[in-house]
Design an enzyme around this catalytic site. Structure first.
Site, PDB file in Angstrom:
ATOM      1  N   SER A   1       0.802  -1.223   0.000  1.00 27.20           N
ATOM      2  CA  SER A   1       0.000   0.000   0.000  1.00 27.20           C
ATOM      3  C   SER A   1       0.841   1.283   0.000  1.00 27.20           C
ATOM      4  CB  SER A   1      -0.961  -0.006   1.190  1.00 27.20           C
ATOM      5  OG  SER A   1      -1.939  -1.005   0.996  1.00 27.20           O
TER       6      SER A   1
ATOM      7  N   ASP B   1     -12.797  -2.606  -0.260  1.00 27.80           N
ATOM      8  CA  ASP B   1     -12.334  -3.871  -0.863  1.00 27.80           C
ATOM      9  C   ASP B   1     -13.295  -4.351  -1.957  1.00 27.80           C
ATOM     10  OD1 ASP B   1      -9.972  -4.277   0.545  1.00 27.80           O
ATOM     11  OD2 ASP B   1     -10.963  -5.352   2.178  1.00 27.80           O
TER      12      ASP B   1
ATOM     13  N   LYS C   1      -9.774  -5.936  10.572  1.00 33.54           N
ATOM     14  CA  LYS C   1     -10.885  -5.299   9.836  1.00 33.54           C
ATOM     15  C   LYS C   1     -12.204  -5.324  10.616  1.00 33.54           C
ATOM     16  CE  LYS C   1      -8.970  -5.937   5.253  1.00 33.54           C
ATOM     17  NZ  LYS C   1      -9.140  -6.401   3.882  1.00 33.54           N
TER      18      LYS C   1
HETATM   19  P1  NDP Z   1     -10.716 -14.489   6.553  1.00 38.55           P
HETATM   20  O1  NDP Z   1      -9.778 -15.121   7.517  1.00 38.55           O
HETATM   21  O2  NDP Z   1     -11.742 -13.539   7.044  1.00 38.55           O
HETATM   22  O3  NDP Z   1     -11.542 -15.661   5.781  1.00 38.55           O
HETATM   23  C1  NDP Z   1     -10.862 -16.786   5.287  1.00 38.55           C
HETATM   24  C2  NDP Z   1     -11.792 -17.612   4.400  1.00 38.55           C
HETATM   25  O4  NDP Z   1     -10.997 -18.628   3.776  1.00 38.55           O
HETATM   26  C3  NDP Z   1     -12.902 -18.343   5.150  1.00 38.55           C
HETATM   27  O5  NDP Z   1     -14.023 -18.452   4.299  1.00 38.55           O
HETATM   28  C4  NDP Z   1     -12.264 -19.724   5.411  1.00 38.55           C
HETATM   29  O6  NDP Z   1     -13.215 -20.748   5.542  1.00 38.55           O
HETATM   30  C5  NDP Z   1     -11.516 -19.918   4.121  1.00 38.55           C
HETATM   31  N1  NDP Z   1     -10.367 -20.835   4.209  1.00 38.55           N
HETATM   32  C6  NDP Z   1      -9.233 -20.664   4.931  1.00 38.55           C
HETATM   33  N2  NDP Z   1      -8.371 -21.673   4.701  1.00 38.55           N
HETATM   34  C7  NDP Z   1      -8.970 -22.495   3.797  1.00 38.55           C
HETATM   35  C8  NDP Z   1      -8.577 -23.686   3.164  1.00 38.55           C
HETATM   36  N3  NDP Z   1      -7.390 -24.266   3.396  1.00 38.55           N
HETATM   37  N4  NDP Z   1      -9.435 -24.252   2.276  1.00 38.55           N
HETATM   38  C9  NDP Z   1     -10.626 -23.683   2.015  1.00 38.55           C
HETATM   39  N5  NDP Z   1     -11.072 -22.548   2.598  1.00 38.55           N
HETATM   40  C10 NDP Z   1     -10.246 -21.957   3.483  1.00 38.55           C
HETATM   41  O7  NDP Z   1      -9.794 -13.839   5.440  1.00 38.55           O
HETATM   42  P2  NDP Z   1     -10.169 -12.647   4.428  1.00 38.55           P
HETATM   43  O8  NDP Z   1     -11.562 -12.884   3.953  1.00 38.55           O
HETATM   44  O9  NDP Z   1      -9.841 -11.347   5.040  1.00 38.55           O
HETATM   45  O10 NDP Z   1      -9.118 -12.857   3.225  1.00 38.55           O
HETATM   46  C11 NDP Z   1      -9.266 -13.899   2.275  1.00 38.55           C
HETATM   47  C12 NDP Z   1      -8.224 -13.764   1.188  1.00 38.55           C
HETATM   48  O11 NDP Z   1      -8.454 -12.583   0.418  1.00 38.55           O
HETATM   49  C13 NDP Z   1      -6.783 -13.654   1.708  1.00 38.55           C
HETATM   50  O12 NDP Z   1      -5.962 -14.441   0.874  1.00 38.55           O
HETATM   51  C14 NDP Z   1      -6.471 -12.191   1.566  1.00 38.55           C
HETATM   52  O13 NDP Z   1      -5.085 -11.973   1.367  1.00 38.55           O
HETATM   53  C15 NDP Z   1      -7.254 -11.837   0.308  1.00 38.55           C
HETATM   54  N6  NDP Z   1      -7.594 -10.400   0.218  1.00 38.55           N
HETATM   55  C16 NDP Z   1      -7.136  -9.684  -0.842  1.00 38.55           C
HETATM   56  C17 NDP Z   1      -7.431  -8.346  -0.981  1.00 38.55           C
HETATM   57  C18 NDP Z   1      -6.921  -7.595  -2.166  1.00 38.55           C
HETATM   58  O14 NDP Z   1      -7.000  -6.359  -2.190  1.00 38.55           O
HETATM   59  N7  NDP Z   1      -6.428  -8.276  -3.193  1.00 38.55           N
HETATM   60  C19 NDP Z   1      -8.246  -7.635   0.007  1.00 38.55           C
HETATM   61  C20 NDP Z   1      -8.743  -8.490   1.073  1.00 38.55           C
HETATM   62  C21 NDP Z   1      -8.391  -9.812   1.170  1.00 38.55           C
HETATM   63  P3  NDP Z   1     -13.851 -21.151   6.975  1.00 38.55           P
HETATM   64  O15 NDP Z   1     -15.035 -20.228   7.188  1.00 38.55           O
HETATM   65  O16 NDP Z   1     -14.229 -22.554   6.809  1.00 38.55           O
HETATM   66  O17 NDP Z   1     -12.769 -20.942   8.000  1.00 38.55           O
END
Ligand code: NDP
Length: 271
Positions: free
Chosen positions: A17, A102, A66
């Site tokens: 950023s 986002d 967040k």
């Molecule tokens: P959260 O921790 O809030 O959510 C994670 C999600 O991933 C949940 O739905 C979780 O499922 C799932 N998950 C985690 N591990 C696995 C796995 N091994 N297999 C399947 N599902 C899995 O994270 P965020 O939502 O904040 O972020 C998600 C992704 O998005 C990250 O990689 C982050 O870097 C990216 N991101 C990118 C942005 C950008 O600007 N490009 C902005 C924001 C995020 P469960 O509910 O079952 O735990």
């Protein structure tokens, strides 16, 4: 003195950023400084209060703060309220205003940069965490035919849909292995790519004419992108979303929208 901004997270050293906002400031002639701010895991609120006291004008918020930022804000923009998560804070007139750029960043990258309109489309959203939450309302505003949400923990996806009950007729929930039918756009909003993992959806969801976007980004295509591409999908990483969400935050802070294409091109070259 330049107006001060930062991105708060833990860890934060990897954040791109500062480069993006420095480029936007140069491009628009805005006088600001933007730095990384590492907050202790139990010290997000204290960090924000210190920044306000030191005269900062705003901040971005990233993992894992967040949701805490949404609770701390004294006022929430409607899209942050809907997401229950905040990635942008504006410090103004004694208030801490929380917003979420986002989802708008994701939509801008798909619609404007990739040239894929979402109106009337069938979308598969993998994941139901903070990023998926933030994406949902901005995507619904584009009028897709349906958004199917697949998540490892079904209860979390059910809760997400329950929170968007007004749009229930266009939302569905399923487990990864039970995803059925064809899609125009598949979005990986899970953090599975961090562990070089791919959500176990049927390979048939990918194919020619499908856009598969992984919110994660890195020097190499993610395993999700490689898997989707090997089944014929057009693939995209999360760098465009990152650059676009930053532009939306910059607009909130400075009242001017920077051009994202040139910054995206230089970020890709720098990798
Ligand atoms: P959260 O921790 O809030 O959510 C994670 C999600 O991933 C949940 O739905 C979780 O499922 C799932 N998950 C985690 N591990 C696995 C796995 N091994 N297999 C399947 N599902 C899995 O994270 P965020 O939502 O904040 O972020 C998600 C992704 O998005 C990250 O990689 C982050 O870097 C990216 N991101 C990118 C942005 C950008 O600007 N490009 C902005 C924001 C995020 P469960 O509910 O079952 O735990």
């Amino acid at each position: 003195m330049s107006d001060l901004y930062c991105v708060i997270g833990n860890p934060i050293a990897h954040s791109k950023s500062p480069q993006i906002h420095a480029a936007y400031a140069r491009q628009t002639g805005q006088d600001l400084a933007y730095e990384r701010c590492l907050a202790p895991l139990d010290g997000f609120e204290a960090t924000v209060r210190r920044l306000v006291a030191e005269g900062y004008r705003g901040a971005n918020v990233t993992l894992p703060f967040k949701l805490e930022a949404a609770r701390l804000a004294t006022r929430l923009a409607p899209r942050a309220q809907a997401a229950g998560a905040v990635n942008t804070l504006v410090f103004e007139q004694g208030e801490i205003v929380g917003d979420n750029t986002d989802g708008p960043g994701l939509v801008a990258d798909i619609v404007r940069n990739a040239g894929v309109p979402l109106g009337g489309k069938r979308i598969l959203l993998l994941g139901a965490g903070g990023a998926a939450r933030g994406a949902l309302l901005p995507m619904l505003m584009e009028n897709p035919r349906q958004i199917v949400i697949a998540n490892r923990t079904l209860a979390t996806a059910d809760k997400l849909v329950a929170d968007f009950a007004a749009h229930a007729e266009r939302l569905a929930v399923t487990g990864f292995a039970d995803v059925e039918g064809s899609f125009d756009v598949v979005i990986n909003a899970t953090s599975a790519s961090l562990a070089a993992d791919v959500p176990p959806v049927p390979a048939s969801v990918f194919g020619p004419g499908v856009l598969a976007l992984d919110m994660m980004y890195g020097a190499q295509p993610t395993v999700f992108m490689a898997f989707a591409a090997s089944h014929g999908a057009e693939v995209r990483d999360g760098l465009g979303m990152l650059v676009e969400q930053a532009a939306e935050a910059f607009l909130l802070w400075r009242g001017v929208r920077p051009d994202t294409a040139s910054v995206m091109a230089s970020m890709r070259l720098a990798r």
